[in-house]
Design a protein around this motif. Structure first.
Motif, PDB file in Angstrom:
ATOM      1  N   MET A   1       0.802  -1.111  -0.067  1.00 56.19           N
ATOM      2  CA  MET A   1       0.182   0.098   0.064  1.00 56.19           C
ATOM      3  C   MET A   1       1.086   1.204  -0.171  1.00 56.19           C
ATOM      4  N   GLU A   2       0.445   2.066  -0.658  1.00 57.30           N
ATOM      5  CA  GLU A   2       1.370   3.553  -0.750  1.00 57.30           C
ATOM      6  C   GLU A   2       0.622   4.597  -1.266  1.00 57.30           C
ATOM      7  N   ILE A   3       1.036   5.822  -0.561  1.00 57.00           N
ATOM      8  CA  ILE A   3       0.350   6.879  -0.947  1.00 57.00           C
ATOM      9  C   ILE A   3       1.222   7.828  -1.806  1.00 57.00           C
ATOM     10  N   ILE A   4       0.579   8.090  -2.902  1.00 54.30           N
ATOM     11  CA  ILE A   4       1.407   8.824  -4.105  1.00 54.30           C
ATOM     12  C   ILE A   4       1.118  10.422  -3.928  1.00 54.30           C
ATOM     13  N   VAL A   5       2.318  11.016  -3.815  1.00 58.40           N
ATOM     14  CA  VAL A   5       1.988  12.632  -3.606  1.00 58.40           C
ATOM     15  C   VAL A   5       2.440  13.211  -5.004  1.00 58.40           C
ATOM     16  N   ASN A   6       1.350  13.981  -5.529  1.00 52.54           N
ATOM     17  CA  ASN A   6       1.196  14.438  -6.898  1.00 52.54           C
ATOM     18  C   ASN A   6       1.365  15.934  -6.733  1.00 52.54           C
ATOM     19  N   LEU A   7       1.959  16.479  -5.554  1.00 52.25           N
ATOM     20  CA  LEU A   7       2.028  17.996  -5.211  1.00 52.25           C
ATOM     21  C   LEU A   7       2.959  18.818  -6.312  1.00 52.25           C
ATOM     22  N   ASP A   8       3.842  18.031  -6.845  1.00 53.21           N
ATOM     23  CA  ASP A   8       4.624  18.810  -7.759  1.00 53.21           C
ATOM     24  C   ASP A   8       3.784  18.952  -9.020  1.00 53.21           C
ATOM     25  N   VAL A   9       3.019  17.941  -9.333  1.00 58.04           N
ATOM     26  CA  VAL A   9       2.075  18.260 -10.577  1.00 58.04           C
ATOM     27  C   VAL A   9       0.998  19.433 -10.216  1.00 58.04           C
ATOM     28  N   MET A  10       0.406  19.558  -9.153  1.00 55.50           N
ATOM     29  CA  MET A  10      -0.442  20.560  -9.067  1.00 55.50           C
ATOM     30  C   MET A  10       0.186  22.064  -9.119  1.00 55.50           C
ATOM     31  N   ILE A  11       1.560  21.838  -8.754  1.00 53.98           N
ATOM     32  CA  ILE A  11       2.401  23.136  -8.602  1.00 53.98           C
ATOM     33  C   ILE A  11       2.455  23.645  -9.947  1.00 53.98           C
ATOM     34  N   ALA A  12       2.934  22.599 -10.816  1.00 49.25           N
ATOM     35  CA  ALA A  12       3.191  22.941 -12.215  1.00 49.25           C
ATOM     36  C   ALA A  12       1.936  23.456 -13.018  1.00 49.25           C
ATOM     37  N   ILE A  13       0.904  22.752 -12.576  1.00 54.99           N
ATOM     38  CA  ILE A  13      -0.333  23.018 -13.280  1.00 54.99           C
ATOM     39  C   ILE A  13      -0.800  24.618 -12.617  1.00 54.99           C
ATOM     40  N   ARG A  14      -0.732  24.804 -11.746  1.00 50.68           N
ATOM     41  CA  ARG A  14      -1.254  26.003 -11.282  1.00 50.68           C
ATOM     42  C   ARG A  14       0.028  27.316 -11.324  1.00 50.68           C
ATOM     43  N   LYS A  15       1.165  26.909 -11.966  1.00 45.21           N
ATOM     44  CA  LYS A  15       2.270  27.709 -12.115  1.00 45.21           C
ATOM     45  C   LYS A  15       2.786  28.702 -11.209  1.00 45.21           C
ATOM     46  N   VAL A  16       2.824  27.912  -9.943  1.00 45.24           N
ATOM     47  CA  VAL A  16       3.437  28.335  -8.737  1.00 45.24           C
ATOM     48  C   VAL A  16       5.034  27.890  -8.358  1.00 45.24           C
ATOM     49  N   SER A  17       5.946  28.786  -7.977  1.00 45.10           N
ATOM     50  CA  SER A  17       6.959  28.117  -7.535  1.00 45.10           C
ATOM     51  C   SER A  17       6.896  27.442  -6.041  1.00 45.10           C
ATOM     52  N   SER A  18       7.778  26.634  -5.868  1.00 45.56           N
ATOM     53  CA  SER A  18       7.821  25.979  -4.482  1.00 45.56           C
ATOM     54  C   SER A  18       8.033  27.016  -3.405  1.00 45.56           C
ATOM     55  N   LYS A  19       8.826  27.947  -3.858  1.00 47.08           N
ATOM     56  CA  LYS A  19       9.216  29.075  -2.789  1.00 47.08           C
ATOM     57  C   LYS A  19       8.040  29.970  -2.531  1.00 47.08           C
ATOM     58  N   GLU A  20       7.315  30.147  -3.351  1.00 47.69           N
ATOM     59  CA  GLU A  20       5.754  30.815  -3.243  1.00 47.69           C
ATOM     60  C   GLU A  20       4.939  30.174  -2.426  1.00 47.69           C
ATOM     61  N   LEU A  21       4.754  28.866  -2.864  1.00 45.16           N
ATOM     62  CA  LEU A  21       3.916  27.972  -2.052  1.00 45.16           C
ATOM     63  C   LEU A  21       4.408  27.853  -0.695  1.00 45.16           C
ATOM     64  N   ALA A  22       5.405  27.615  -0.381  1.00 40.53           N
ATOM     65  CA  ALA A  22       5.836  27.326   1.019  1.00 40.53           C
ATOM     66  C   ALA A  22       5.756  28.756   1.944  1.00 40.53           C
ATOM     67  N   LYS A  23       6.213  29.647   1.479  1.00 44.69           N
ATOM     68  CA  LYS A  23       6.050  30.975   1.924  1.00 44.69           C
ATOM     69  C   LYS A  23       4.512  31.233   2.430  1.00 44.69           C
ATOM     70  N   ALA A  24       3.471  31.016   1.333  1.00 47.86           N
ATOM     71  CA  ALA A  24       2.397  31.373   1.426  1.00 47.86           C
ATOM     72  C   ALA A  24       1.546  30.290   2.636  1.00 47.86           C
ATOM     73  N   ILE A  25       1.803  29.130   2.668  1.00 50.64           N
ATOM     74  CA  ILE A  25       1.428  28.261   3.685  1.00 50.64           C
ATOM     75  C   ILE A  25       2.126  27.925   5.012  1.00 50.64           C
ATOM     76  N   GLY A  26       3.247  29.008   5.034  1.00 51.57           N
ATOM     77  CA  GLY A  26       4.075  28.959   6.398  1.00 51.57           C
ATOM     78  C   GLY A  26       5.155  27.543   6.888  1.00 51.57           C
TER      79      GLY A  26
ATOM     80  N   LYS B   1       6.669  16.898  -1.130  1.00 56.18           N
ATOM     81  CA  LYS B   1       6.667  16.595  -2.659  1.00 56.18           C
ATOM     82  C   LYS B   1       7.131  15.586  -3.186  1.00 56.18           C
ATOM     83  N   ARG B   2       8.278  14.893  -2.543  1.00 55.28           N
ATOM     84  CA  ARG B   2       9.126  13.651  -2.801  1.00 55.28           C
ATOM     85  C   ARG B   2       8.239  12.577  -1.920  1.00 55.28           C
ATOM     86  N   GLY B   3       7.330  12.760  -1.123  1.00 55.24           N
ATOM     87  CA  GLY B   3       6.636  11.690  -0.123  1.00 55.24           C
ATOM     88  C   GLY B   3       7.613  10.944   0.677  1.00 55.24           C
ATOM     89  N   LYS B   4       8.618  11.903   0.998  1.00 56.18           N
ATOM     90  CA  LYS B   4       9.381  11.603   2.161  1.00 56.18           C
ATOM     91  C   LYS B   4       9.048  11.819   3.608  1.00 56.18           C
TER      92      LYS B   4
END
Length: 76
Positions: free
Chosen positions: A1-26, A36-39
């Motif tokens: 059983m595994e949980i797949i993290v597609n966060l990088d896909v959504m970030i790309a679709i929304r054209k948001v940088s990881s830096k911007e998202l991290a800052k926005a959500i704290g 993002k890497r499921g680690k």
């Protein structure tokens, strides 16, 4: 059983940088990268909600379940 993290896909679709998202959500960029890497072993609902709010998506757009590995798990 595994949980797949597609966060990088959504970030790309929304054209948001990881830096911007991290800052926005704290959270740090390092923690966002681990997520993002499921680690990570878990994610707080508060963090998941903040990500979904910022990216205007649903948790299912970010997380998926794969039943390919079911070691040690029994169905109820």
């Amino acid at each position: 059983m595994e949980i797949i993290v597609n966060l990088d896909v959504m970030i790309a679709i929304r054209k948001v940088s990881s830096k911007e998202l991290a800052k926005a959500i704290g959270i740090t960029e390092a923690n966002l990268s681990l997520l993002k890497r499921g680690k990570v072993k878990g994610v707080r609902f508060e963090t998941l909600a903040a990500i979904c709010h910022y990216l205007e998506c649903q948790p299912g757009d970010i997380l998926a379940f794969s039943a390919s590995e079911t070691k040690g798990v029994t169905k109820r």
